[in-house]
Write a protein that holds these residues in place. Structure first.
Motif, PDB file in Angstrom:
ATOM      1  N   VAL A 136       0.844  -1.190   0.000  1.00  0.00           N
ATOM      2  CA  VAL A 136       0.000   0.000   0.000  1.00  0.00           C
ATOM      3  C   VAL A 136       0.877   1.236   0.000  1.00  0.00           C
ATOM      4  N   GLY A 137       0.648   2.091  -0.995  1.00  0.00           N
ATOM      5  CA  GLY A 137       1.442   3.305  -1.113  1.00  0.00           C
ATOM      6  C   GLY A 137       0.976   4.403  -0.184  1.00  0.00           C
ATOM      7  N   THR A 138       1.683   5.517  -0.216  1.00  0.00           N
ATOM      8  CA  THR A 138       1.324   6.641   0.641  1.00  0.00           C
ATOM      9  C   THR A 138      -0.033   7.219   0.289  1.00  0.00           C
ATOM     10  N   ASP A 139      -0.512   6.920  -0.929  1.00  0.00           N
ATOM     11  CA  ASP A 139      -1.834   7.389  -1.336  1.00  0.00           C
ATOM     12  C   ASP A 139      -2.912   6.368  -0.997  1.00  0.00           C
ATOM     13  N   THR A 140      -2.571   5.349  -0.202  1.00  0.00           N
ATOM     14  CA  THR A 140      -3.471   4.279   0.260  1.00  0.00           C
ATOM     15  C   THR A 140      -3.977   3.401  -0.875  1.00  0.00           C
ATOM     16  N   LYS A 141      -3.316   3.428  -2.040  1.00  0.00           N
ATOM     17  CA  LYS A 141      -3.697   2.562  -3.144  1.00  0.00           C
ATOM     18  C   LYS A 141      -2.779   1.350  -3.198  1.00  0.00           C
ATOM     19  N   ILE A 142      -3.362   0.206  -3.552  1.00  0.00           N
ATOM     20  CA  ILE A 142      -2.577  -1.021  -3.648  1.00  0.00           C
ATOM     21  C   ILE A 142      -1.680  -0.964  -4.881  1.00  0.00           C
ATOM     22  N   LYS A 143      -0.411  -1.262  -4.692  1.00  0.00           N
ATOM     23  CA  LYS A 143       0.553  -1.264  -5.780  1.00  0.00           C
ATOM     24  C   LYS A 143       1.323  -2.575  -5.750  1.00  0.00           C
ATOM     25  N   HIS A 144       2.195  -2.762  -6.764  1.00  0.00           N
ATOM     26  CA  HIS A 144       2.909  -4.032  -6.889  1.00  0.00           C
ATOM     27  C   HIS A 144       4.364  -3.804  -7.250  1.00  0.00           C
ATOM     28  N   LEU A 145       5.210  -4.748  -6.824  1.00  0.00           N
ATOM     29  CA  LEU A 145       6.618  -4.706  -7.168  1.00  0.00           C
ATOM     30  C   LEU A 145       7.146  -6.119  -7.327  1.00  0.00           C
TER      31      LEU A 145
END
Length: 425
Positions: A328-337
């Motif tokens: 979860v990024g600082t914008d509260t959106k789920i991201k991937h790596l």
């Protein structure tokens, strides 16, 4: 009503939605790695070019079985038939990308079991042997208001379909859905419910002689995370009592078990890569630790001070020594790596798709060929007729995913260069 590995598969296909705050267990907050913009990902190739004779290996991805698999002859996948109460097996030629039903009968409508492409289950799973030409299907069969679950084998052209293993009452296949192979033997974990408790059992199936043996038992929440040489690696997570994880190294030749318990200080995630087991634990600094399978100690092998968070994160899959994670990024959106376990680099994964509801979703890897990933693309909702566990039919919606191929380097470097499957008949 989804059976078998339904929860895991639906998570892969649907729970990667972006643009929404995480629900339930939080994910770790990861910040961009300083080198990810200048170091290109170079996957070392998947396991299709290895010699699988006399060596343990996985037949599914670590994320679990799904409705697509790859063999030496091409790609196989299942799709819901018209109405949604049965499925059809399709074959895709790896060279021409031409898709056809796995049926050679002229004029066949693929609507009943006289067709080699027909499956009675609306949610089957398919996987392929790496040592011969066998394709396997896991499916439900409804009888008298209930159903049975079986594994079938068939040849690559769909012929000679035979039941090789059938579950008993009170049993189901583990939601983890990871399947391994050693020579003519396949290994799968099943759940056994008895007296209100669940035990997970590792089953060894001889698919040529149609015999099966229960080889060892594990607590709930156990899954196969890797395989090599004579060994399978099984991870057991405990969510009651002390925060701990057990790793079992199971020898397929002599049935010996080496079990070690690791105590965790925070939310954790384990993965296997090239003969070793690793842990990623939520700490102030992002760190990958190698697990000592003799004493349970964990030695830090990679850290990145740019990745700090008190939140946890999740390992979703392992492909070509790349560990796919969500956070979860600082914008509260789920991201991937992706964490490159071989070269110890981190890459942001930004490829997205948009469904009929206009929500963005992660481009999910469903299978690997030698040079490409078979990925899910745009989703479309359709209405169909489904059979419930009581044997009755119900109307509901189901999702049809557009599938494409993408070169491995393009996927990890976020280059939208897809190969389209030719579905014209």
């Amino acid at each position: 009503f989804f059976s078998l590995f339904g929860s895991a598969f639906l998570y892969l296909l649907g729970a990667y939605l972006l643009g929404y705050s995480a629900i339930g267990q939080p994910f770790i907050l990861l910040l961009p790695f300083s080198l990810s913009g200048c170091v290109k990902a170079q996957p070392s190739g998947n396991n299709n070019d290895k010699n699988y004779s006399n060596s343990s290996h996985l037949l599914t991805m670590v994320s679990g079985a799904n409705n697509v698999c790859v063999s030496d002859s091409g790609i196989y996948h299942t799709e819901l038939g018209d109405g949604g109460n049965y499925s059809i097996i399709y074959y895709i030629d790896s060279d021409t990308l031409k898709e056809i039903p796995l049926c050679s009968s002229a004029g066949c409508k693929h609507e009943d079991d006289t067709c080699t492409a027909y499956i009675t289950d609306s949610n089957p799973y398919i996987f392929a042997s790496r040592t011969d030409d066998k394709i396997f299907i896991i499916q439900k069969t409804f009888l008298d208001g209930g159903y049975t679950t079986s594994i079938y084998s068939m040849t690559e052209n769909g012929s000679d379909r035979k039941e090789i293993y059938k579950l008993n009452n009170g049993e189901s296949f583990s939601l983890s859905g990871v399947i391994a192979q050693y020579d003519d033997l396949i290994y799968i974990i099943k759940d056994v419910f008895s007296d209100g408790e669940m035990t997970e059992v590792l089953v060894r199936i001889d698919y040529k002689n149609h015999t099966a043996t229960e080889v060892c038992r594990f607590p709930e929440n156990s899954k196969i995370i890797g395989a090599d040489d004579d060994n399978l690696y099984i991870c057991t997570e405990y969510f009651v009592g002390a925060n701990r994880t057990t790793i079992t190294k199971f020898n397929v030749k002599n049935n010996e078990e080496q079990r070690i318990t690791i105590f965790n200080t925070g939310n954790r995630s384990y993965f296997y890569s090239e003969g070793k087991v690793y842990r990623i634990e939520s700490t102030e600094e992002f760190a990958v630790e190698e697990v000592n399978l003799n004493d349970g100690s964990c030695n830090v092998v990679y850290t990145n001070p740019n990745y700090k968070s008190d939140w946890s994160f999740s390992v979703l899959n392992t492909v070509d020594n790349y560990i796919i994670m969500s956070y979860v990024g600082t914008d509260t959106k789920i991201k991937h790596l992706a964490y490159d376990a071989e070269n110890q680099n981190i890459y942001d994964l930004t490829l997205k798709i948009t469904g009929d509801d206009q929500r963005e979703a992660f481009v999910t890897i469903l299978a690997c060929t030698d040079d490409y990933y078979y990925v899910s693309m745009k989703s479309t909702l359709k209405e169909g007729l489904f059979m419930g566990n009581d044997g009755n039919y119900y109307t509901g919606n189901y999702t049809v995913l557009e599938k494409r191929l993408i070169a491995k380097n393009d996927y990890f470097n976020n280059i939208e260069n897809y190969k389209v499957i030719n579905t014209e008949t």
